[in-house]
Design an enzyme around this catalytic site. Structure first.
Site, PDB file in Angstrom:
ATOM      1  CE  LYS A  51      10.827  13.842  37.116  1.00  0.00           C
ATOM      2  NZ  LYS A  51      10.056  14.996  37.646  1.00  0.00           N
ATOM      3  CB  CYS A 108      21.388  26.767  42.211  1.00  0.00           C
ATOM      4  SG  CYS A 108      22.093  27.154  40.606  1.00  0.00           S
ATOM      5  CD  GLU A 152      26.094  21.189  38.513  1.00  0.00           C
ATOM      6  OE1 GLU A 152      26.277  21.935  39.490  1.00  0.00           O
ATOM      7  OE2 GLU A 152      26.959  20.966  37.663  1.00  0.00           O
ATOM      8  CD  GLU A 194      18.892  26.073  47.925  1.00  0.00           C
ATOM      9  OE1 GLU A 194      18.437  24.928  48.039  1.00  0.00           O
ATOM     10  OE2 GLU A 194      19.489  26.469  46.912  1.00  0.00           O
TER      11      GLU A 194
HETATM   12  P1  NAD Z   1      13.846  18.926  43.679  1.00  0.00           P
HETATM   13  O1  NAD Z   1      15.037  18.238  44.189  1.00  0.00           O
HETATM   14  O2  NAD Z   1      12.603  18.882  44.492  1.00  0.00           O
HETATM   15  O3  NAD Z   1      13.430  18.360  42.249  1.00  0.00           O
HETATM   16  C1  NAD Z   1      14.307  18.378  41.126  1.00  0.00           C
HETATM   17  C2  NAD Z   1      13.902  17.286  40.168  1.00  0.00           C
HETATM   18  O4  NAD Z   1      14.135  16.019  40.753  1.00  0.00           O
HETATM   19  C3  NAD Z   1      12.424  17.293  39.780  1.00  0.00           C
HETATM   20  O5  NAD Z   1      12.315  16.922  38.424  1.00  0.00           O
HETATM   21  C4  NAD Z   1      11.849  16.211  40.681  1.00  0.00           C
HETATM   22  O6  NAD Z   1      10.676  15.642  40.162  1.00  0.00           O
HETATM   23  C5  NAD Z   1      12.983  15.208  40.732  1.00  0.00           C
HETATM   24  N1  NAD Z   1      13.066  14.346  41.915  1.00  0.00           N
HETATM   25  C6  NAD Z   1      12.758  14.662  43.205  1.00  0.00           C
HETATM   26  N2  NAD Z   1      13.021  13.611  44.005  1.00  0.00           N
HETATM   27  C7  NAD Z   1      13.538  12.625  43.227  1.00  0.00           C
HETATM   28  C8  NAD Z   1      14.004  11.297  43.476  1.00  0.00           C
HETATM   29  N3  NAD Z   1      14.021  10.759  44.691  1.00  0.00           N
HETATM   30  N4  NAD Z   1      14.470  10.568  42.430  1.00  0.00           N
HETATM   31  C9  NAD Z   1      14.502  11.097  41.190  1.00  0.00           C
HETATM   32  N5  NAD Z   1      14.032  12.333  40.891  1.00  0.00           N
HETATM   33  C10 NAD Z   1      13.564  13.095  41.897  1.00  0.00           C
HETATM   34  O7  NAD Z   1      14.302  20.422  43.398  1.00  0.00           O
HETATM   35  P2  NAD Z   1      13.409  21.638  42.930  1.00  0.00           P
HETATM   36  O8  NAD Z   1      12.588  22.074  44.105  1.00  0.00           O
HETATM   37  O9  NAD Z   1      12.733  21.312  41.643  1.00  0.00           O
HETATM   38  O10 NAD Z   1      14.535  22.728  42.614  1.00  0.00           O
HETATM   39  C11 NAD Z   1      15.070  23.561  43.574  1.00  0.00           C
HETATM   40  C12 NAD Z   1      16.425  23.068  44.028  1.00  0.00           C
HETATM   41  O11 NAD Z   1      17.291  22.898  42.919  1.00  0.00           O
HETATM   42  C13 NAD Z   1      17.123  24.062  44.928  1.00  0.00           C
HETATM   43  O12 NAD Z   1      17.693  23.405  46.028  1.00  0.00           O
HETATM   44  C14 NAD Z   1      18.205  24.640  44.053  1.00  0.00           C
HETATM   45  O13 NAD Z   1      19.310  25.149  44.738  1.00  0.00           O
HETATM   46  C15 NAD Z   1      18.550  23.487  43.191  1.00  0.00           C
HETATM   47  N6  NAD Z   1      19.188  23.942  41.958  1.00  0.00           N
HETATM   48  C16 NAD Z   1      20.531  23.717  41.784  1.00  0.00           C
HETATM   49  C17 NAD Z   1      21.175  24.166  40.643  1.00  0.00           C
HETATM   50  C18 NAD Z   1      22.650  23.918  40.426  1.00  0.00           C
HETATM   51  O14 NAD Z   1      23.100  24.020  39.293  1.00  0.00           O
HETATM   52  N7  NAD Z   1      23.423  23.612  41.431  1.00  0.00           N
HETATM   53  C19 NAD Z   1      20.462  24.835  39.666  1.00  0.00           C
HETATM   54  C20 NAD Z   1      19.096  25.054  39.862  1.00  0.00           C
HETATM   55  C21 NAD Z   1      18.471  24.585  41.010  1.00  0.00           C
END
Ligand code: NAD
Length: 476
Positions: free
Chosen positions: A170, A279, A245, A380
């Site tokens: 997804k 991240c 992550e 962040e």
């Molecule tokens: P997000 O949490 O909004 O979304 C990530 C994914 O999760 C998307 O596909 C979204 O549709 C899905 N999602 C959101 N809520 C959900 C739920 N309740 N149940 C299931 N799926 C759900 O994050 P984003 O805005 O897409 O990405 C940015 C964030 O990701 C930042 O906080 C960044 O630090 C983090 N990030 C972490 C890493 C790592 O390896 N630690 C790497 C890249 C990004």
């Protein structure tokens, strides 16, 4: 754009949503958004496929060959994949190309791991043979963010397939199209239909249903800490393993004896590459007080030279923010910093260039004058915003650097190898870089301390994440 369920491209979705090019504000694609029905179909298709002898009994070296065929397909379609990522998240062209190359290399790495990782014969305490075998969970979900979709998706899909699972991917609603292209490439490479399904849609609908679905046995998630917490709660109800992550607020540290020119380049790359939407972005800069003023002046002068432009423009070093909504959030956080007494040393606004007015651009920004309790020092931002903070000595530094809910990464610049070792051991972070930054290898486990996550992806253990061990005792 339809989604991939089994061997079918399904357009008959719950609803649709638009993908927008953040560099121009123009729509890219209309994407199908999965509701419960489509998620349920994908889980059914995945279970049917994973139980077929063709996949269930496939020998590891054959699975490895399939992973290599997918990598070959990605290389052949590298420009398409890179372009899809560029028009959806606005990363500059050469970075998109590098990320596609890294993603196909991840499939090759896990092909190697798949055919070489051993099961174990364990010491017996009687007249029996005891073994540990590793088996797939069955159907696992991979949920990914928008900032580096290709690399994050490869990092989950490749080991999950190598481990023998069927995967439901997804992708983020901001960057759905590279995942759909990956699904097409995998089918073309000969992966049995249903072993990789790509379900597009919103987190609150498709993502949530996927996590809660009783047929999904494990979830691997990369994204924000708030979403990670919601997923962990849902997983607790099902008693399902999750790998998370999550976000970061990583300290980048410069001691007085560091190679200052190298440190300046590293600090700039660490926060402004990908417009800070990484991240592991080094978003808190700690500079030892004795050199702080001169170092910051040089840093600001050098960062002011960065070329912010359309992602496919020649020499562009920074593209737009990935979405207009996210730029609003960054602007709001910089506004909060100023209200809390922060001082803009660079940027702090949108660029003036006429060609960039239609896109979600924001200038590289450096903020000074903030204390450790300021919102932007604790939270962040996930954008091109660096907070500069001075420190006195090693103890003060470790105290400030560890005063964070996050613990994803950290960077140390010093000429003193003993100090580098001491500080690296004391920092609460899953990755520590010494005299380098953002150096990542697929062979090295990656993940967060504290609220930056649970579990480690990459490396040999990145495959075990998608397996459960089984002890087998054989009376002799
Ligand atoms: P997000 O949490 O909004 O979304 C990530 C994914 O999760 C998307 O596909 C979204 O549709 C899905 N999602 C959101 N809520 C959900 C739920 N309740 N149940 C299931 N799926 C759900 O994050 P984003 O805005 O897409 O990405 C940015 C964030 O990701 C930042 O906080 C960044 O630090 C983090 N990030 C972490 C890493 C790592 O390896 N630690 C790497 C890249 C990004």
């Amino acid at each position: 754009m339809p989604m991939l369920i089994g061997s079918n491209w399904v357009a008959d979705a719950h609803s649709t949503f638009e993908s927008i090019n953040p560099a121009t504000g123009q729509p890219n694609f209309l994407i199908s958004a999965a509701g419960e029905a489509q998620v349920d179909q994908a889980v059914d298709a995945a279970w049917r496929a994973v139980r077929q002898p063709a996949w269930r009994d496939m020998l590891p070296h054959r699975r490895a060959a399939l992973l290599r065929a997918i990598a070959d397909g990605m290389d052949r379609n590298a420009d398409t994949l890179a372009r899809l990522q560029m028009i959806e998240n606005g990363k500059v062209w050469r970075e998109c190309q590098a990320q596609v190359a890294s993603a196909s290399a991840t499939f090759r790495y896990y092909a190697g791991v798949c055919e070489t990782l051993n099961a174990e014969v364990t010491p017996s305490r009687g007249n029996y043979l005891s073994m540990t075998q590793y088996e797939p969970y069955g159907v696992v979900a991979a949920i990914t963010p928008w900032n580096s979709p290709m690399t994050m998706e490869a990092q989950k899909v490749a080991p999950a397939l190598a481990a023998g699972n069927a995967v439901i991917l997804k992708p983020s609603e901001v960057t759905s199209s590279p995942a759909l292209e990956l699904g097409r490439i995998a089918l073309e490479a000969g992966l049995p239909p249903g072993i990789l399904n790509v379900v597009t849609g919103l987190g609150a609908a498709a993502g949530k249903r996927l996590v809660e679905h009783p047929g999904v046995r494990m979830v691997s998630f990369t994204g924000g800490t708030a979403s990670g917490r919601a997923i962990a709660r849902a997983a607790a109800d099902k008693l399902m393993p999750v790998a998370l992550e999550l976000g970061g607020k990583s300290p980048h540290i410069v001691f007085g004896d560091a190679d200052q020119q190298a440190a300046i380049e590293s600090v700039i790359g660490g926060i402004f590459e990908g417009s800070g939407q990484s991240c592991v972005a080094g978003s808190r800069l700690y500079v030892q007080r004795g050199i702080a003023q001169a170092f910051i002046e040089q840093l600001v002068a050098r960062a002011a030279q960065l070329k912010i432009d359309l992602p496919d423009a020649d020499g562009a070093q920074m593209g737009p923010i990935a979405s207009f909504g996210h730029r609003d959030k960054i602007e709001g956080m910089v506004g909060t910093a100023l209200a809390e007494g922060g001082e803009v040393l660079l940027g702090g606004r949108r660029p003036d260039a006429a060609a960039l007015q239609a896109g979600a651009f924001y200038l590289p920004t450096i903020l000074g004058g903030l204390g450790r309790d300021a919102h932007v020092v604790r939270e962040e931002i996930f954008g091109p915003v660096l907070c500069v903070l001075p420190f006195d000595d090693e103890d003060d530094l470790v105290d400030q650097a560890n005063d964070s809910a996050y613990g994803l990464a950290a960077g140390i610049w010093t000429a003193d190898y003993r100090r580098a070792w001491r500080v690296a051991r004391q920092l609460e972070a899953g990755s520590v870089w010494i005299n380098t930054y953002k150096q990542l290898s697929i062979a090295t486990p990656f993940g967060g301390f504290k609220q930056s996550g649970i579990g480690r992806e990459k490396g040999l253990s990145g495959l075990r994440l998608y397996q459960q061990s089984k002890g087998i005792y054989w009376g002799m």
